[in-house]
Design a protein around this motif. Structure first.
Motif, mmCIF file in Angstrom:
data_model
loop_
_atom_site.group_PDB
_atom_site.id
_atom_site.type_symbol
_atom_site.label_atom_id
_atom_site.label_comp_id
_atom_site.label_asym_id
_atom_site.label_seq_id
_atom_site.Cartn_x
_atom_site.Cartn_y
_atom_site.Cartn_z
ATOM 1 N N MET A 1 0.836 -1.182 0.000
ATOM 2 C CA MET A 1 0.000 0.000 0.000
ATOM 3 C C MET A 1 0.879 1.243 0.000
ATOM 4 O O MET A 1 1.849 1.301 0.729
ATOM 5 N N SER A 2 0.502 2.224 -0.760
ATOM 6 C CA SER A 2 1.254 3.469 -0.758
ATOM 7 C C SER A 2 0.834 4.303 0.452
ATOM 8 O O SER A 2 -0.189 4.057 1.074
ATOM 9 N N ALA A 3 1.615 5.317 0.775
ATOM 10 C CA ALA A 3 1.301 6.192 1.906
ATOM 11 C C ALA A 3 -0.050 6.869 1.697
ATOM 12 O O ALA A 3 -0.838 7.010 2.632
ATOM 13 N N GLU A 4 -0.336 7.251 0.446
ATOM 14 C CA GLU A 4 -1.615 7.909 0.173
ATOM 15 C C GLU A 4 -2.786 6.956 0.405
ATOM 16 O O GLU A 4 -3.811 7.331 0.950
ATOM 17 N N GLN A 5 -2.615 5.719 -0.018
ATOM 18 C CA GLN A 5 -3.684 4.743 0.154
ATOM 19 C C GLN A 5 -3.896 4.436 1.633
ATOM 20 O O GLN A 5 -5.021 4.271 2.077
ATOM 21 N N MET A 6 -2.806 4.349 2.407
ATOM 22 C CA MET A 6 -2.948 4.115 3.832
ATOM 23 C C MET A 6 -3.639 5.294 4.482
ATOM 24 O O MET A 6 -4.490 5.126 5.333
ATOM 25 N N ALA A 7 -3.281 6.502 4.053
ATOM 26 C CA ALA A 7 -3.903 7.689 4.632
ATOM 27 C C ALA A 7 -5.395 7.702 4.316
ATOM 28 O O ALA A 7 -6.213 8.045 5.161
ATOM 29 N N THR A 89 0.194 -12.008 9.883
ATOM 30 C CA THR A 89 0.359 -10.928 8.916
ATOM 31 C C THR A 89 -0.696 -11.104 7.832
ATOM 32 O O THR A 89 -1.019 -12.231 7.451
ATOM 33 N N LEU A 90 -1.231 -9.994 7.378
ATOM 34 C CA LEU A 90 -2.268 -10.027 6.349
ATOM 35 C C LEU A 90 -1.915 -9.080 5.215
ATOM 36 O O LEU A 90 -1.440 -7.974 5.450
ATOM 37 N N LYS A 91 -2.150 -9.544 4.005
ATOM 38 C CA LYS A 91 -2.161 -8.660 2.843
ATOM 39 C C LYS A 91 -3.629 -8.421 2.556
ATOM 40 O O LYS A 91 -4.422 -9.364 2.531
ATOM 41 N N ILE A 92 -3.979 -7.141 2.353
ATOM 42 C CA ILE A 92 -5.389 -6.809 2.154
ATOM 43 C C ILE A 92 -5.582 -6.010 0.874
ATOM 44 O O ILE A 92 -4.633 -5.455 0.327
ATOM 45 N N VAL A 93 -6.817 -5.966 0.420
ATOM 46 C CA VAL A 93 -7.185 -5.170 -0.746
ATOM 47 C C VAL A 93 -6.904 -3.696 -0.436
ATOM 48 O O VAL A 93 -7.184 -3.233 0.682
ATOM 49 N N GLN A 94 -6.348 -2.987 -1.404
ATOM 50 C CA GLN A 94 -6.070 -1.571 -1.200
ATOM 51 C C GLN A 94 -7.331 -0.824 -0.794
ATOM 52 O O GLN A 94 -8.431 -1.126 -1.269
ATOM 53 N N ASN A 95 -7.152 0.137 0.093
ATOM 54 C CA ASN A 95 -8.232 1.008 0.578
ATOM 55 C C ASN A 95 -9.311 0.269 1.363
ATOM 56 O O ASN A 95 -10.433 0.738 1.471
ATOM 57 N N SER A 96 -8.995 -0.892 1.910
ATOM 58 C CA SER A 96 -9.994 -1.643 2.675
ATOM 59 C C SER A 96 -9.688 -1.677 4.167
ATOM 60 O O SER A 96 -10.335 -2.409 4.914
ATOM 61 N N TRP A 97 -8.733 -0.880 4.619
ATOM 62 C CA TRP A 97 -8.284 -0.910 6.007
ATOM 63 C C TRP A 97 -9.429 -0.754 7.004
ATOM 64 O O TRP A 97 -9.541 -1.517 7.947
ATOM 65 N N SER A 117 3.745 -0.903 7.104
ATOM 66 C CA SER A 117 4.301 -0.870 5.752
ATOM 67 C C SER A 117 5.225 -2.063 5.593
ATOM 68 O O SER A 117 5.628 -2.690 6.568
ATOM 69 N N GLY A 118 5.553 -2.391 4.371
ATOM 70 C CA GLY A 118 6.468 -3.496 4.123
ATOM 71 C C GLY A 118 5.845 -4.581 3.272
ATOM 72 O O GLY A 118 5.003 -4.308 2.418
ATOM 73 N N ASP A 119 6.226 -5.825 3.535
ATOM 74 C CA ASP A 119 5.780 -6.955 2.728
ATOM 75 C C ASP A 119 4.323 -7.341 2.976
ATOM 76 O O ASP A 119 3.756 -8.132 2.231
ATOM 77 N N PHE A 120 3.734 -6.855 4.049
ATOM 78 C CA PHE A 120 2.330 -7.113 4.349
ATOM 79 C C PHE A 120 1.711 -5.819 4.844
ATOM 80 O O PHE A 120 2.409 -4.834 5.069
ATOM 81 N N VAL A 148 -9.272 -9.781 2.662
ATOM 82 C CA VAL A 148 -7.992 -10.383 3.028
ATOM 83 C C VAL A 148 -7.502 -11.227 1.858
ATOM 84 O O VAL A 148 -8.142 -12.193 1.458
ATOM 85 N N LEU A 149 -6.350 -10.846 1.316
ATOM 86 C CA LEU A 149 -5.791 -11.544 0.160
ATOM 87 C C LEU A 149 -4.946 -12.742 0.576
ATOM 88 O O LEU A 149 -4.954 -13.771 -0.096
ATOM 89 N N SER A 150 -4.191 -12.596 1.672
ATOM 90 C CA SER A 150 -3.369 -13.706 2.159
ATOM 91 C C SER A 150 -3.006 -13.471 3.613
ATOM 92 O O SER A 150 -3.061 -12.342 4.109
ATOM 93 N N THR A 151 -2.631 -14.567 4.280
ATOM 94 C CA THR A 151 -2.200 -14.486 5.668
ATOM 95 C C THR A 151 -0.932 -15.314 5.849
ATOM 96 O O THR A 151 -0.652 -16.220 5.067
ATOM 97 N N ARG A 152 -0.203 -15.000 6.886
ATOM 98 C CA ARG A 152 0.937 -15.804 7.317
ATOM 99 C C ARG A 152 0.893 -15.796 8.835
ATOM 100 O O ARG A 152 0.749 -14.735 9.445
ATOM 101 N N THR A 153 1.003 -16.972 9.448
ATOM 102 C CA THR A 153 0.895 -17.097 10.897
ATOM 103 C C THR A 153 2.252 -17.387 11.502
ATOM 104 O O THR A 153 2.954 -18.305 11.066
ATOM 105 N N LEU A 154 2.628 -16.604 12.497
ATOM 106 C CA LEU A 154 3.886 -16.758 13.210
ATOM 107 C C LEU A 154 3.558 -17.142 14.651
ATOM 108 O O LEU A 154 3.034 -16.322 15.412
#
Length: 173
Positions: A1-7, A89-97, A117-120, A148-154
């Motif tokens: 996600m870009s900074a603008e999209q997160m904002a 960790t979750l990857k999500i659809v842009q603008n769906s926060w 920010s980062g890989d997820f 939710v596009l993907s998850t990773r469990t730690l």
């Protein structure tokens, strides 16, 4: 996600007064309350060397200014029957926060949610009864959220609480 999209997907700004600098007394009050959120006004006042009225007014201002967000108990999750902990960790659809945050807040055992920010995109801390409950939470609840596009469990093997306590003061500068 870009900074603008997160904002764009961030929280609505809460109407708080502008941040004020904290002086040594405010920082002392915060240290004491982080160590013991149940400390009496009298005890706080005595320990930071101000009157009870001054301590009360300062604590009220810190609450009104949003510096103190609340008071809570620190829980030993394992002793409370939540023996399995994980960061997810979750990857999500842009603008769906906002939508995802609401769904995650409703999950049993969710204790911390962060947009990062980062890989997820999202980091979620959960505590569940056992690994079977954790698996169920991830596979049937979290992965069922449409955004939710993907998850990773730690899995968490051991935790150390760094919240200030009597044995570990935190300096506020």
């Amino acid at each position: 996600m870009s900074a603008e999209q997160m904002a764009d997907g961030g929280e609505d700004p809460v109407r708080l007064p502008p941040a004020r600098p904290l002086d040594a007394i405010d920082r002392g009050i915060l240290r004491l309350l982080q160590t013991d959120g149940r400390a009496s006004i009298r005890s706080v006042a005595d320990r930071v060397h101000v009157s009870r009225a001054n301590a009360y007014a300062r604590i009220s201002r810190l609450i009104d200014d949003g510096v103190i967000r609340g008071f809570t108990a620190r829980v030993d999750h394992e002793r409370a029957g939540q023996g399995a902990s994980a960061y997810i960790t979750l990857k999500i659809v842009q603008n769906s926060w906002r939508t995802v945050r609401e769904e995650l807040q409703a999950l049993p055992g969710a204790t911390h949610i962060a947009l990062v920010s980062g890989d997820f995109d999202v980091l979620l801390l959960v505590h569940t009864q056992d690994n079977r409950s954790l698996r169920e939470l991830v596979l049937t609840k979290i992965q069922a959220i449409p955004e939710v596009l993907s998850t990773r469990t730690l899995l968490v093997f051991e935790e150390t609480d760094l919240t200030p306590g009597t044995d570990r003061p935190t300096e506020l500068t």
